[in-house]
Design an enzyme around this catalytic site. Structure first.
Site, PDB file in Angstrom:
ATOM      1  N   ASN A   1     -13.470  -3.383   4.156  1.00  0.00           N
ATOM      2  CA  ASN A   1     -14.326  -3.538   2.981  1.00  0.00           C
ATOM      3  C   ASN A   1     -14.100  -4.855   2.234  1.00  0.00           C
ATOM      4  OD1 ASN A   1     -11.918  -2.850   1.862  1.00  0.00           O
ATOM      5  ND2 ASN A   1     -12.624  -0.965   0.882  1.00  0.00           N
TER       6      ASN A   1
ATOM      7  N   HIS B   1      -9.775  -6.538  -1.893  1.00  0.00           N
ATOM      8  CA  HIS B   1      -8.956  -5.652  -2.722  1.00  0.00           C
ATOM      9  C   HIS B   1      -8.956  -6.200  -4.138  1.00  0.00           C
ATOM     10  CE1 HIS B   1      -5.488  -3.640  -4.516  1.00  0.00           C
ATOM     11  NE2 HIS B   1      -5.153  -4.842  -4.948  1.00  0.00           N
TER      12      HIS B   1
ATOM     13  N   TYR C   1       0.824  -1.222   0.000  1.00  0.00           N
ATOM     14  CA  TYR C   1       0.000   0.000   0.000  1.00  0.00           C
ATOM     15  C   TYR C   1       0.855   1.269   0.000  1.00  0.00           C
ATOM     16  CZ  TYR C   1      -4.629  -2.190   0.526  1.00  0.00           C
ATOM     17  OH  TYR C   1      -5.812  -2.876   0.315  1.00  0.00           O
TER      18      TYR C   1
ATOM     19  N   GLU D   1       1.317  -6.430  -8.650  1.00  0.00           N
ATOM     20  CA  GLU D   1       0.772  -7.005  -7.416  1.00  0.00           C
ATOM     21  C   GLU D   1       0.833  -8.535  -7.435  1.00  0.00           C
ATOM     22  OE1 GLU D   1      -2.249  -3.223  -6.636  1.00  0.00           O
ATOM     23  OE2 GLU D   1      -3.111  -5.193  -7.069  1.00  0.00           O
TER      24      GLU D   1
HETATM   25  P1  ATP Z   1      -8.285  -1.576  -2.640  1.00  0.00           P
HETATM   26  O1  ATP Z   1      -7.035  -0.841  -3.091  1.00  0.00           O
HETATM   27  O2  ATP Z   1      -8.143  -2.204  -1.274  1.00  0.00           O
HETATM   28  O3  ATP Z   1      -8.797  -2.499  -3.682  1.00  0.00           O
HETATM   29  P2  ATP Z   1      -9.840   0.697  -3.366  1.00  0.00           P
HETATM   30  O4  ATP Z   1      -8.981   0.757  -4.575  1.00  0.00           O
HETATM   31  O5  ATP Z   1     -11.320   0.656  -3.545  1.00  0.00           O
HETATM   32  O6  ATP Z   1      -9.461  -0.518  -2.454  1.00  0.00           O
HETATM   33  P3  ATP Z   1      -8.134   2.706  -2.203  1.00  0.00           P
HETATM   34  O7  ATP Z   1      -8.456   4.150  -2.364  1.00  0.00           O
HETATM   35  O8  ATP Z   1      -7.038   2.120  -3.019  1.00  0.00           O
HETATM   36  O9  ATP Z   1      -9.503   1.890  -2.399  1.00  0.00           O
HETATM   37  O10 ATP Z   1      -7.842   2.463  -0.646  1.00  0.00           O
HETATM   38  C1  ATP Z   1      -7.180   1.284  -0.221  1.00  0.00           C
HETATM   39  C2  ATP Z   1      -7.853   0.776   1.021  1.00  0.00           C
HETATM   40  O11 ATP Z   1      -7.639   1.701   2.086  1.00  0.00           O
HETATM   41  C3  ATP Z   1      -9.386   0.678   0.937  1.00  0.00           C
HETATM   42  O12 ATP Z   1      -9.837  -0.489   0.333  1.00  0.00           O
HETATM   43  C4  ATP Z   1      -9.768   0.721   2.406  1.00  0.00           C
HETATM   44  O13 ATP Z   1      -9.536  -0.535   3.053  1.00  0.00           O
HETATM   45  C5  ATP Z   1      -8.792   1.755   2.927  1.00  0.00           C
HETATM   46  N1  ATP Z   1      -9.345   3.114   2.847  1.00  0.00           N
HETATM   47  C6  ATP Z   1      -9.507   3.888   1.743  1.00  0.00           C
HETATM   48  N2  ATP Z   1     -10.036   5.080   2.025  1.00  0.00           N
HETATM   49  C7  ATP Z   1     -10.210   5.096   3.369  1.00  0.00           C
HETATM   50  C8  ATP Z   1     -10.711   6.048   4.305  1.00  0.00           C
HETATM   51  N3  ATP Z   1     -11.152   7.247   3.911  1.00  0.00           N
HETATM   52  N4  ATP Z   1     -10.757   5.695   5.613  1.00  0.00           N
HETATM   53  C9  ATP Z   1     -10.305   4.499   6.029  1.00  0.00           C
HETATM   54  N5  ATP Z   1      -9.804   3.544   5.200  1.00  0.00           N
HETATM   55  C10 ATP Z   1      -9.771   3.835   3.894  1.00  0.00           C
HETATM   56 MG    MG Z   2      -6.847   0.690  -4.531  1.00  0.00          MG
END
Ligand code: ATP
Ligand code: MG
Length: 139
Positions: free
Chosen positions: A112, A115, A49, A126
């Site tokens: 959520n 991923h 991440y 990845e």
């Molecule tokens: P992922 O990368 O996990 O597939 P995504 O692409 O939908 O999810 P990203 O914006 O990449 O979302 O964020 C990565 C992860 O960080 C999210 O899936 C969630 O678990 C966490 N996350 C994102 N935004 C927030 C927030 N505002 N508050 C808390 N956790 C968050």
């Molecule tokens: Mg993402």
């Protein structure tokens, strides 16, 4: 055919719903061509991440992602990256469409459940971060 990378996250392994999530994946014609259950180290999660390292939620995200086992997977199918993003639903489950994994199973914007890679380029990066090519067995 192309590939995407998936993680079934700790909130889902804890609630014993990895099979329910895999059923949604398979019902949507994505093949699970590699899969393993692991516990992410802090270093491995931070590397994964790294793009979010300056975000306010980064430390919480790392704590959560290392809080329990995860299932890392390679999914294969037509337009796998875009298809899986659609099946996952929006990051915040409150905004996720009906029928998506996050609508059905996610607890909140952080916990959520899944991923999925957001581009073909990132999918390759990845997948290589977790799997050797000889661990990926296409149908
Ligand atoms: P992922 O990368 O996990 O597939 P995504 O692409 O939908 O999810 P990203 O914006 O990449 O979302 O964020 C990565 C992860 O960080 C999210 O899936 C969630 O678990 C966490 N996350 C994102 N935004 C927030 C927030 N505002 N508050 C808390 N956790 C968050
Ligand atoms: Mg993402």
């Amino acid at each position: 055919m192309n590939r995407t990378f998936s993680i079934i996250k700790p909130d889902a392994t804890k609630r014993n719903i990895t099979g329910a999530i895999n059923k949604i994946i398979e019902d949507n014609n994505l093949n699970i061509v590699a899969q393993k259950r692991i516990k992410l180290s802090k270093e491995k999660a931070e590397g994964f991440y790294v793009i979010h390292k300056d975000k306010p939620f980064f430390n919480d995200l790392i704590e959560y992602m290392t809080s329990g086992p995860v299932i890392v997977q390679v999914l294969e199918g037509e337009n796998a990256v875009d298809k899986y993003r659609k099946i996952m639903g929006a990051t915040n489950p409150e905004n996720a469409d009906d029928g998506t994994i996050r609508k059905k199973h996610a607890l909140n914007i952080q916990e959520n459940s899944v991923h999925g890679s957001d581009s073909n380029e990132n999918a390759i990066i990845e997948i290589n971060y977790f799997f050797n090519e000889n661990e990926i067995i296409s149908n």
